[in-house]
Design a protein around this motif. Structure first.
Motif, PDB file in Angstrom:
ATOM      1  N   ASP A  70       2.719   5.896  -7.404  1.00 32.19           N
ATOM      2  CA  ASP A  70       1.696   6.489  -8.264  1.00 32.19           C
ATOM      3  C   ASP A  70       1.767   8.018  -8.223  1.00 32.19           C
ATOM      4  N   HIS A  71       2.049   8.567  -7.050  1.00 32.77           N
ATOM      5  CA  HIS A  71       2.138  10.027  -6.944  1.00 32.77           C
ATOM      6  C   HIS A  71       3.333  10.569  -7.729  1.00 32.77           C
ATOM      7  N   PHE A  72       4.502  10.013  -7.498  1.00 35.95           N
ATOM      8  CA  PHE A  72       5.710  10.564  -8.126  1.00 35.95           C
ATOM      9  C   PHE A  72       5.829  10.190  -9.597  1.00 35.95           C
TER      10      PHE A  72
ATOM     11  N   HIS B 161       0.820  -1.211   0.000  1.00 37.87           N
ATOM     12  CA  HIS B 161       0.000   0.000   0.000  1.00 37.87           C
ATOM     13  C   HIS B 161       0.856   1.264   0.000  1.00 37.87           C
ATOM     14  N   MET B 162       1.890   1.272   0.812  1.00 37.26           N
ATOM     15  CA  MET B 162       2.777   2.441   0.893  1.00 37.26           C
ATOM     16  C   MET B 162       3.492   2.668  -0.437  1.00 37.26           C
ATOM     17  N   ALA B 163       4.110   1.623  -0.951  1.00 33.04           N
ATOM     18  CA  ALA B 163       4.859   1.754  -2.205  1.00 33.04           C
ATOM     19  C   ALA B 163       3.935   2.140  -3.351  1.00 33.04           C
TER      20      ALA B 163
ATOM     21  N   TYR C  62      -3.102   9.258   0.823  1.00 30.67           N
ATOM     22  CA  TYR C  62      -3.103  10.490   0.026  1.00 30.67           C
ATOM     23  C   TYR C  62      -3.465  11.691   0.907  1.00 30.67           C
ATOM     24  N   ARG C  63      -4.444  11.525   1.798  1.00 27.84           N
ATOM     25  CA  ARG C  63      -4.829  12.610   2.703  1.00 27.84           C
ATOM     26  C   ARG C  63      -3.693  12.952   3.667  1.00 27.84           C
ATOM     27  N   ALA C  64      -3.024  11.924   4.187  1.00 30.42           N
ATOM     28  CA  ALA C  64      -1.931  12.163   5.127  1.00 30.42           C
ATOM     29  C   ALA C  64      -0.798  12.945   4.480  1.00 30.42           C
TER      30      ALA C  64
END
Length: 588
Positions: A241-243, A234-236, A266-268
């Motif tokens: 996906d963001h970067f 989940h973290m990876a 994403y909220r954090a």
């Protein structure tokens, strides 16, 4: 190259830059999307995974965007050596060329998660530490043994298995002092569960309260970084996906339950999430999840049996509402799919029916054979692979067909000369075995005589037995060989004319007088012709339903035909198998 064509065929494996530009202009109202296929190298590629890759590819190309390949190999215990290369080979075979990823690079690499962990900087650890600093995560020092004991107690009490937050009571100062100890990093998210909008399923409701009446946020206390320093999936997934600037996450419906966890991350971080599209899982006819039927739907096993274009066509149509009101077996090229694709996908789980895939494939084979060139050669190679599975190497060697090039040439001959395009690969091979091997079956049966043939036998000057017909046909073939020196070739066209003349002469020889002497009576010549042709087909084709006799003889060549006419023996059906009175074995 066995086939040649002057027709210009659009590239089926991937899209040309010009095509991509045209598609982009036609879809100018759509914002260019960045999609990704992110498999874990834990085994083979099954059809469900390939379908996910295809849908991501189609949406990226539809919008004039980019399709990214990312290898998610952080689960080192499940990673299988060689699996990453198989993934790459499978996508290339399918024509799904990625714009960024392994082999091609890109501005957002590395595209292999293990390299993002072990590089100069561990991007996942860095961002987990950032969440610790901002109060959205904490260090957990509970040992694996203690966690197992807590889980066992919760199960015994009938409670959901979830971390009880023991280490949230450790002060920040103490946690930092103990940072050198073995620990994991967990997420803090005490906000109420939230739903989200899905491009396929619509509005997804928040997680329900569990049976004790408390709202359950599964993301809270979720593990971000494991004790070995590697991130959880989940973290990876969220960080990458963001970067990599992913705009659309298109994946199987089994990940719907994980999406709230990703949205919590994403909220954090304060990042905008991508759009989500979850697609129904593929099922077998027995309704089981496709991936559980490893050997049946393993792409490695299917690649030698199916054309890439046919398989992509089939996978795209599974659960796609676009085809409603249109032919279910409609042919779509990869370019067609890009042009037509949308998210009008059924929420239900499509059933994979390999018989339907075969029917669609035969349409693709026929189309590619008509196109000629490399497209036809690909279809020829596929049929050759099927031949090698159905006909033993020893049998193929009897005609030299164990040589791959000769086998391809023979298949091309059959299709081109006799216009004999397969409707079913297996049935096509079974009916043309006599053209692929020189080892006949042990018993070649001649069907029972018809009344007209029986009448001819009773009226003929002498009985048309197999051996008498063989003798006369051998003499005729000997004269045929001499005639070749006068320009008469052993071609299908010449054979068709010569066979008719020869068989007619043989038929007249049995009767002993000309047609005009039997006007008003039963005509014996056609009956004799049927008997002779019946034996010829039995000798040459072993009674199999292949191309016409003259095409078959032309493909086999004079020497093999002469050998079969001379040596092949047949057996008559038993009288109990027919209402007609049978002649003795060996005659009709």
């Amino acid at each position: 190259m066995l086939f040649h064509s002057t027709r210009i065929i659009p590239a089926r494996h991937g899209l040309s830059p010009l095509t991509t530009a045209v598609r982009f202009l036609s879809s100018s109202t759509l914002k260019p999307a960045r999609t990704r296929f992110a498999p874990s190298p834990t085994g083979f590629t099954h059809l469900g995974s390939l379908r996910t890759a295809l849908l991501n590819y189609l949406w990226a190309k539809k919008t004039g965007g980019q399709f990214i390949l990312r290898i998610e190999d952080t689960d080192t215990k499940r990673t299988v050596p060689g699996a990453e290369q198989r993934i790459i080979n499978d996508l290339q075979w399918a024509g799904l060329q990625w714009d960024e990823g392994p082999l091609v690079g890109g501005p957002h690499g590395p595209y292999k998660q293990s390299e993002r962990v072990k590089g100069v900087r561990n991007i996942y650890r860095e961002h987990a530490e950032e969440l610790v600093r901002t109060g959205h995560a904490y260090r957990c020092f509970c040992s694996p043994q203690l966690l197992r004991e807590k889980a066992a107690l919760q199960i015994k009490q009938g409670l959901p298995v979830e971390y009880d937050g023991t280490c949230t009571n450790i002060s920040n100062d103490e946690a930092e002092e103990r940072a050198g100890e073995s620990h994991i990093i967990r997420l803090i998210d005490k906000s109420p569960p939230q739903g989200f909008k899905d491009l396929v399923f619509g509005k997804i409701a928040p997680e329900k309260k569990h049976r004790l009446g408390r709202e359950r946020n599964s993301a809270n206390n979720g593990v971000l970084i494991k004790a070995d320093g590697f991130p959880t999936y989940h973290m990876a997934n969220v960080v990458d996906d963001h970067f990599m600037e992913i705009t659309h996450v298109i994946r199987g419906a089994e990940w719907i339950m994980s999406t709230p966890k990703h949205l919590s991350l994403y909220r954090a971080f304060g990042w905008d999430p991508p759009e989500f599209a979850h697609v129904g899982l593929l099922r077998d006819k027995d309704m089981s999840k496709l991936s559980k039927r490893a050997q049946v739907f393993n792409l490695g096993n299917l690649k030698d049996e199916v054309l890439p274009g046919a398989l992509m066509n089939y996978l795209a149509l599974l659960g796609w509402k676009h085809i409603q009101g249109r032919e279910a077996g409609e042919i779509f090229t990869l370019e067609d799919m890009v042009q037509e694709f949308d998210f009008k996908l059924k929420k239900s789980m499509p059933i994979v029916d390999l018989e339907r895939l075969e029917n669609l494939q035969m349409k693709h084979i026929k189309l590619q054979l008509q196109q000629g060139g490399s497209e036809a050669q690909e279809a020829i190679s596929l049929i050759a692979n099927a031949v090698r599975k159905q006909v033993s190497r020893a049998d193929l060697a009897s005609l030299g067909m164990d040589d791959a090039r000769k086998l391809d040439q023979r298949i091309a001959e059959i299709i081109q000369q006799a216009n004999d395009v397969p409707a079913s690969t297996d049935k096509w091979i079974d009916g043309r075995r006599y053209l692929l091997t020189n080892n006949p079956p042990q018993i070649i049966t001649i069907k029972a005589s018809e009344p007209s043939e029986r009448f001819l036998r009773e009226q003929a000057t002498f009985e048309p037995t197999e051996e008498s017909i063989r003798t006369l046909m051998t003499e005729a073939m000997g004269k045929w060989a001499i005639a070749e020196s006068d320009g008469r070739a052993f071609t299908a066209e010449d054979l068709q004319e010569c066979l008719k003349d020869t068989v007619d002469k043989l038929a007249r020889k049995y009767r002993g007088y000309d047609d005009e002497l039997v006007q008003g009576q039963f005509h014996p010549i056609p009956a004799a012709r049927r008997i002779i042709y019946k034996y010829l087909r039995a000798w040459i084709t072993w009674g199999l339903p292949g191309p016409s006799l003259h095409h078959s003889m032309s493909i086999l060549g004079y020497e093999i035909c002469m050998q079969r006419i001379t040596n092949t023996r047949t057996s008559a059906e038993s009288p109990k198998d027919t209402k007609d009175t049978m002649a003795k074995p060996g005659s009709i």
